[in-house]
Design an enzyme around this catalytic site. Structure first.
Site, short mmCIF file in Angstrom:
data_model
loop_
_atom_site.label_atom_id
_atom_site.label_comp_id
_atom_site.label_asym_id
_atom_site.label_seq_id
_atom_site.Cartn_x
_atom_site.Cartn_y
_atom_site.Cartn_z
N HIS A 49 -4.26 -23.10 -41.14
CA HIS A 49 -3.51 -24.29 -40.53
C HIS A 49 -3.72 -25.52 -41.57
O HIS A 49 -4.95 -25.69 -41.72
CB HIS A 49 -3.94 -24.52 -39.15
CG HIS A 49 -3.15 -25.87 -38.56
ND1 HIS A 49 -1.86 -25.68 -38.14
CD2 HIS A 49 -3.73 -27.08 -38.32
CE1 HIS A 49 -1.59 -26.88 -37.56
NE2 HIS A 49 -2.55 -27.40 -37.96
N THR A 82 -6.06 -17.25 -31.03
CA THR A 82 -6.46 -16.86 -29.67
C THR A 82 -4.82 -17.40 -28.86
O THR A 82 -4.13 -17.94 -29.36
CB THR A 82 -7.26 -17.73 -29.07
OG1 THR A 82 -7.24 -18.99 -29.28
CG2 THR A 82 -8.70 -17.36 -29.90
N ASP A 127 -3.42 -22.98 -32.47
CA ASP A 127 -4.31 -23.51 -33.46
C ASP A 127 -5.76 -23.97 -32.79
O ASP A 127 -6.20 -24.83 -33.37
CB ASP A 127 -3.66 -24.82 -33.97
CG ASP A 127 -2.33 -24.37 -34.74
OD1 ASP A 127 -1.46 -25.34 -34.84
OD2 ASP A 127 -2.18 -23.33 -35.22
N SER A 168 2.94 -18.42 -50.55
CA SER A 168 2.02 -18.66 -51.68
C SER A 168 0.52 -18.22 -51.26
O SER A 168 -0.11 -17.78 -52.07
CB SER A 168 1.94 -20.03 -52.06
OG SER A 168 1.44 -20.94 -51.02
N ARG A 189 11.28 -13.82 -26.87
CA ARG A 189 10.52 -13.73 -27.50
C ARG A 189 9.67 -12.19 -27.35
O ARG A 189 9.12 -11.70 -28.46
CB ARG A 189 9.22 -14.73 -27.33
CG ARG A 189 9.46 -16.03 -28.08
CD ARG A 189 8.40 -17.00 -28.31
NE ARG A 189 7.85 -17.45 -27.05
CZ ARG A 189 6.52 -17.92 -27.06
NH1 ARG A 189 5.90 -18.25 -28.14
NH2 ARG A 189 6.11 -18.43 -25.93
N GLU A 248 -5.78 -24.56 -49.82
CA GLU A 248 -5.61 -23.24 -48.96
C GLU A 248 -5.78 -22.06 -49.92
O GLU A 248 -6.39 -20.98 -49.36
CB GLU A 248 -4.17 -23.43 -48.20
CG GLU A 248 -4.05 -24.45 -47.35
CD GLU A 248 -2.59 -24.57 -46.70
OE1 GLU A 248 -2.12 -25.61 -46.64
OE2 GLU A 248 -2.09 -23.48 -46.46
N MET A 271 5.75 -18.92 -39.01
CA MET A 271 6.00 -20.05 -38.32
C MET A 271 6.58 -19.63 -36.76
O MET A 271 7.17 -20.73 -36.17
CB MET A 271 7.13 -20.78 -38.92
CG MET A 271 6.47 -21.33 -40.37
SD MET A 271 4.84 -22.21 -40.41
CE MET A 271 5.59 -23.59 -39.81
N ARG A 272 6.32 -18.34 -36.25
CA ARG A 272 6.75 -18.14 -35.07
C ARG A 272 5.52 -18.21 -34.10
O ARG A 272 4.31 -17.61 -34.50
CB ARG A 272 7.18 -16.70 -34.94
CG ARG A 272 8.61 -16.55 -35.56
CD ARG A 272 9.66 -17.27 -35.93
NE ARG A 272 10.05 -17.64 -34.33
CZ ARG A 272 11.00 -18.50 -33.98
NH1 ARG A 272 11.53 -19.48 -34.69
NH2 ARG A 272 11.80 -18.33 -32.72
C1 GRF Z 1 1.13 -23.63 -45.64
O1 GRF Z 1 0.73 -25.06 -45.78
C2 GRF Z 1 0.28 -23.05 -44.41
O2 GRF Z 1 -0.83 -23.92 -43.88
C3 GRF Z 1 1.26 -23.40 -43.27
O3 GRF Z 1 2.66 -23.00 -44.11
C4 GRF Z 1 2.49 -23.34 -45.34
C5 GRF Z 1 3.01 -21.92 -46.04
O4 GRF Z 1 2.77 -22.00 -47.32
N1 GRF Z 1 1.18 -22.76 -42.13
P1 GRF Z 1 3.19 -20.62 -47.99
O5 GRF Z 1 4.35 -19.91 -47.36
O6 GRF Z 1 1.90 -19.55 -47.86
O7 GRF Z 1 3.49 -20.99 -49.57
#
Ligand code: GRF
Length: 201
Positions: free
Chosen positions: A112, A144, A148, A16, A68, A177, A93-94
């Site tokens: 974040h 960096t 976070d 999103s 990795r 966001e 998420m990696r």
């Molecule tokens: C968001 O809340 C972002 O801050 C976090 O993961 C979520 C991802 O949402 N890291 P999307 O995939 O952008 O909908």
């Protein structure tokens, strides 16, 4: 005519934030999306990017297990081929190694879902609720080697309301966001690193 800033967006899930970034890069915007890249070939965000006409690619991290470095070598192939000037992590998420991050030093951003430096890592909304915080929010920062912890480029705040659950708070923060990340990207693409501070909704 100046060349548009080339932006690659890395996602893991629904995307999103990616959609909001791509939609914000309209004709008068200093940047353009050149790639949406996922570590999950089944990520719903890839179809959303295709529907927006953005080139997509994916590199499944699972076959690499704990290696990795090998995963990142594979990830770099489509990424470098797109020649991005700026890389936006949007629900990616990696955790990236310092070596990977160093390749994009000063031009990789992440969003974040907390008011950093509070609550780096996961489960940010539940931690804010458990602490009895009156407000929560989100942060866009430069990536960096420290997770976070890079320089902050933007923040937005929301109130924590009576009866909030992690889900209701997460939805309220996600709404911010979607406003914050495009605002930061436009300013960053204009070469301005002054933090964007959005007023509470
Ligand atoms: C968001 O809340 C972002 O801050 C976090 O993961 C979520 C991802 O949402 N890291 P999307 O995939 O952008 O909908």
């Amino acid at each position: 005519m100046t060349e548009k800033v080339r932006v690659a967006i890395l996602i893991s899930g629904g995307g999103s934030n990616m959609v909001k970034l791509v939609e914000s890069m309209s004709a008068d915007h200093p940047a353009k999306p050149v790639l949406v890249l996922s570590n999950d070939p089944a990520a719903a965000g890839l179809d959303r990017a295709r529907a927006l006409g953005v080139p997509v690619a994916s590199v499944d991290h699972r076959p690499f297990g704990k290696d990795r470095a090998m995963f990142e070598t594979a990830l770099l192939a489509p990424l470098l081929a797109a020649q991005p000037d700026v890389v936006c992590l949007a629900g990616f998420m990696r955790v990236l190694t310092p070596g990977f991050v160093a390749r994009f030093a000063g031009r990789m951003l992440n969003i974040h879902p907390s008011l950093l430096p509070k609550y780096p890592g996961l489960h940010t909304h539940q931690r804010a609720l458990d602490a009895g915080d009156a407000e929560a929010g989100c942060t866009v920062h430069e990536v960096t080697a420290d997770l976070d912890a890079g320089p902050i480029l933007g923040q937005a705040r929301v109130p924590v309301l009576p009866g909030d659950t992690a889900d209701t708070l997460s939805a309220r923060v996600l709404g911010m966001e979607h406003r914050l990340y495009p605002a930061v990207l436009r300013r960053f693409a204009e070469g301005d690193r002054t933090p964007v501070l959005l007023p509470a909704a």
